[in-house]
Design a protein around this motif. Structure first.
Motif, mmCIF file in Angstrom:
data_model
loop_
_atom_site.group_PDB
_atom_site.id
_atom_site.type_symbol
_atom_site.label_atom_id
_atom_site.label_comp_id
_atom_site.label_asym_id
_atom_site.label_seq_id
_atom_site.Cartn_x
_atom_site.Cartn_y
_atom_site.Cartn_z
ATOM 1 N N SER A 108 0.833 -1.212 0.000
ATOM 2 C CA SER A 108 0.000 0.000 0.000
ATOM 3 C C SER A 108 0.864 1.258 0.000
ATOM 4 C CB SER A 108 -0.968 0.002 1.184
ATOM 5 O OG SER A 108 -0.297 0.238 2.398
ATOM 6 N N TYR A 109 2.006 1.219 0.693
ATOM 7 C CA TYR A 109 2.921 2.361 0.671
ATOM 8 C C TYR A 109 3.548 2.521 -0.715
ATOM 9 C CZ TYR A 109 2.512 2.176 5.731
ATOM 10 O OH TYR A 109 2.033 2.157 7.006
ATOM 11 N N LEU A 110 3.918 1.402 -1.335
ATOM 12 C CA LEU A 110 4.471 1.449 -2.682
ATOM 13 C C LEU A 110 3.451 2.027 -3.650
ATOM 14 C CD1 LEU A 110 6.641 0.758 -4.800
ATOM 15 C CD2 LEU A 110 5.581 -1.514 -4.976
ATOM 16 N N GLN A 111 2.200 1.596 -3.527
ATOM 17 C CA GLN A 111 1.139 2.114 -4.377
ATOM 18 C C GLN A 111 0.996 3.628 -4.207
ATOM 19 O OE1 GLN A 111 -3.069 1.568 -3.280
ATOM 20 N NE2 GLN A 111 -3.265 0.469 -5.233
ATOM 21 N N GLN A 112 0.963 4.070 -2.984
ATOM 22 C CA GLN A 112 0.807 5.505 -2.723
ATOM 23 C C GLN A 112 1.993 6.288 -3.259
ATOM 24 O OE1 GLN A 112 -0.251 6.322 1.312
ATOM 25 N NE2 GLN A 112 -0.203 8.524 1.032
ATOM 26 N N TRP A 113 3.184 5.758 -3.066
ATOM 27 C CA TRP A 113 4.388 6.440 -3.541
ATOM 28 C C TRP A 113 4.400 6.530 -5.068
ATOM 29 C CZ3 TRP A 113 8.896 4.409 -6.032
ATOM 30 C CH2 TRP A 113 9.923 5.339 -6.158
ATOM 31 N N MET A 114 4.022 5.442 -5.753
ATOM 32 C CA MET A 114 4.009 5.434 -7.217
ATOM 33 C C MET A 114 2.948 6.369 -7.782
ATOM 34 S SD MET A 114 6.296 3.612 -8.770
ATOM 35 C CE MET A 114 5.594 3.311 -10.385
ATOM 36 N N LEU A 115 1.811 6.474 -7.112
ATOM 37 C CA LEU A 115 0.701 7.242 -7.671
ATOM 38 C C LEU A 115 0.716 8.719 -7.295
ATOM 39 C CD1 LEU A 115 -2.115 4.596 -7.305
ATOM 40 C CD2 LEU A 115 -0.915 5.252 -9.379
ATOM 41 N N VAL A 116 1.188 9.037 -6.094
ATOM 42 C CA VAL A 116 1.181 10.451 -5.691
ATOM 43 C C VAL A 116 2.556 10.968 -5.284
ATOM 44 C CG1 VAL A 116 -1.242 10.512 -5.050
ATOM 45 C CG2 VAL A 116 0.453 9.917 -3.332
ATOM 46 N N GLY A 117 3.527 10.108 -5.221
ATOM 47 C CA GLY A 117 4.891 10.560 -4.974
ATOM 48 C C GLY A 117 5.300 10.752 -3.537
ATOM 49 N N ASP A 118 4.440 10.427 -2.583
ATOM 50 C CA ASP A 118 4.841 10.543 -1.183
ATOM 51 C C ASP A 118 4.102 9.518 -0.338
ATOM 52 O OD1 ASP A 118 2.275 11.586 -1.037
ATOM 53 O OD2 ASP A 118 2.812 13.129 0.394
ATOM 54 N N VAL A 119 4.638 9.297 0.826
ATOM 55 C CA VAL A 119 4.021 8.408 1.808
ATOM 56 C C VAL A 119 4.113 9.098 3.153
ATOM 57 C CG1 VAL A 119 4.142 6.169 2.953
ATOM 58 C CG2 VAL A 119 4.692 6.339 0.529
ATOM 59 N N PRO A 120 2.965 9.461 3.744
ATOM 60 C CA PRO A 120 3.031 10.069 5.080
ATOM 61 C C PRO A 120 3.497 9.036 6.093
ATOM 62 C CG PRO A 120 0.756 9.664 4.440
ATOM 63 C CD PRO A 120 1.606 9.326 3.256
ATOM 64 N N LEU A 121 4.418 9.429 6.923
ATOM 65 C CA LEU A 121 4.992 8.467 7.864
ATOM 66 C C LEU A 121 4.495 8.634 9.292
ATOM 67 C CD1 LEU A 121 8.660 8.464 6.566
ATOM 68 C CD2 LEU A 121 6.867 6.801 6.096
ATOM 69 N N HIS A 122 3.921 9.776 9.616
ATOM 70 C CA HIS A 122 3.540 10.034 11.003
ATOM 71 C C HIS A 122 2.068 10.406 11.100
ATOM 72 C CE1 HIS A 122 7.743 9.848 11.982
ATOM 73 N NE2 HIS A 122 8.006 10.771 11.079
ATOM 74 N N ASP A 123 1.203 9.477 10.693
ATOM 75 C CA ASP A 123 -0.222 9.734 10.827
ATOM 76 C C ASP A 123 -0.932 8.451 11.271
ATOM 77 O OD1 ASP A 123 -0.165 8.252 8.508
ATOM 78 O OD2 ASP A 123 -1.286 9.668 7.306
ATOM 79 N N VAL A 124 -2.190 8.576 11.606
ATOM 80 C CA VAL A 124 -2.965 7.444 12.113
ATOM 81 C C VAL A 124 -3.113 6.365 11.047
ATOM 82 C CG1 VAL A 124 -5.232 6.752 12.998
ATOM 83 C CG2 VAL A 124 -4.186 8.877 13.772
ATOM 84 N N ASP A 125 -3.304 6.767 9.800
ATOM 85 C CA ASP A 125 -3.453 5.800 8.715
ATOM 86 C C ASP A 125 -2.228 4.896 8.610
ATOM 87 O OD1 ASP A 125 -4.854 4.703 6.402
ATOM 88 O OD2 ASP A 125 -3.300 5.686 5.224
ATOM 89 N N THR A 126 -1.047 5.477 8.720
ATOM 90 C CA THR A 126 0.191 4.689 8.660
ATOM 91 C C THR A 126 0.236 3.677 9.794
ATOM 92 O OG1 THR A 126 1.373 6.494 7.607
ATOM 93 C CG2 THR A 126 2.706 4.818 8.698
ATOM 94 N N LEU A 127 -0.101 4.110 10.994
ATOM 95 C CA LEU A 127 -0.106 3.190 12.135
ATOM 96 C C LEU A 127 -1.123 2.070 11.952
ATOM 97 C CD1 LEU A 127 0.231 5.701 15.087
ATOM 98 C CD2 LEU A 127 1.971 4.139 14.210
ATOM 99 N N LEU A 128 -2.294 2.416 11.433
ATOM 100 C CA LEU A 128 -3.320 1.400 11.227
ATOM 101 C C LEU A 128 -2.916 0.404 10.143
ATOM 102 C CD1 LEU A 128 -6.526 3.580 11.593
ATOM 103 C CD2 LEU A 128 -5.690 1.839 13.173
ATOM 104 N N ARG A 129 -2.254 0.876 9.117
ATOM 105 C CA ARG A 129 -1.790 -0.043 8.074
ATOM 106 C C ARG A 129 -0.704 -0.980 8.605
ATOM 107 N NH1 ARG A 129 -0.654 3.206 2.563
ATOM 108 N NH2 ARG A 129 -1.369 5.150 3.471
ATOM 109 N N LEU A 130 0.160 -0.452 9.447
ATOM 110 C CA LEU A 130 1.236 -1.286 9.992
ATOM 111 C C LEU A 130 0.724 -2.403 10.901
ATOM 112 C CD1 LEU A 130 4.059 1.299 10.654
ATOM 113 C CD2 LEU A 130 3.971 -0.483 8.904
ATOM 114 N N PHE A 131 -0.515 -2.281 11.366
ATOM 115 C CA PHE A 131 -1.101 -3.332 12.191
ATOM 116 C C PHE A 131 -1.034 -4.685 11.484
ATOM 117 C CE2 PHE A 131 -4.684 -6.108 13.005
ATOM 118 C CZ PHE A 131 -4.581 -6.318 14.370
ATOM 119 N N TRP A 132 -1.256 -4.694 10.163
ATOM 120 C CA TRP A 132 -1.269 -5.974 9.432
ATOM 121 C C TRP A 132 0.094 -6.635 9.478
ATOM 122 C CZ3 TRP A 132 -5.890 -7.373 9.302
ATOM 123 C CH2 TRP A 132 -6.915 -6.466 9.097
#
Length: 137
Positions: free
Chosen positions: A74-98
């Motif tokens: 999902s981070y790779l997808q976001q980076w390829m499509l919009v050029g950045d990946v937020p690292l310090h937000d709730v969405d990132t923490l929730l994704r890392l749960f998996w």
């Protein structure tokens, strides 16, 4: 899982410059969810409960290895499509749960561990979807 990915993918509708690699990256997550579904469900769905459990325990390592790669994809997808990946937000923490949830499931064949991971994953998915809807409004 698939419905959530399709819903999240809707945000990419405004991207005008698609390349072959951005499209392949975009399709990685739905493909991973398809393979995860294949690994969870045995060929014969008429098996009794104990046999279904044994079938999953036998397939748990590839299942959890792939599940642990979902946030990275999902981070790779976001980076390829919009050029950045937020690292310090709730969405990132929730994704890392998996990634975190995949570790005990991968390591332990115990049914109690598998059940705990399944219940925690369901609760996490409901929380994640709820927070996404709150962000949309």
């Amino acid at each position: 899982g698939s419905l959530q990915i399709w819903w999240i993918s809707f945000q990419w509708r405004r991207i005008e410059d698609w390349t072959y690699f951005s499209y392949v990256t975009f399709m990685v997550l739905p493909s991973m969810i398809y393979v995860l579904s294949y690994l969870v469900l045995p060929a014969d769905l008429h098996l009794d409960g104990a046999t279904l459990v044994r079938e999953f325990i036998a397939r748990r390592r590839p299942f959890y290895a792939l599940l642990g790669l979902v946030p990275l994809a999902s981070y790779l997808q976001q980076w390829m499509l919009v050029g950045d990946v937020p690292l310090h937000d709730v969405d990132t923490l929730l994704r890392l749960f998996w990634l975190v949830a995949a570790v005990p499931g991968f390591v332990s064949p115990r049914v109690a561990v598998q059940a705990t991971v399944a219940v925690a994953s369901l609760a996490h998915m409901l929380l994640y979807i709820s927070l996404l809807f709150v962000q949309l409004h």
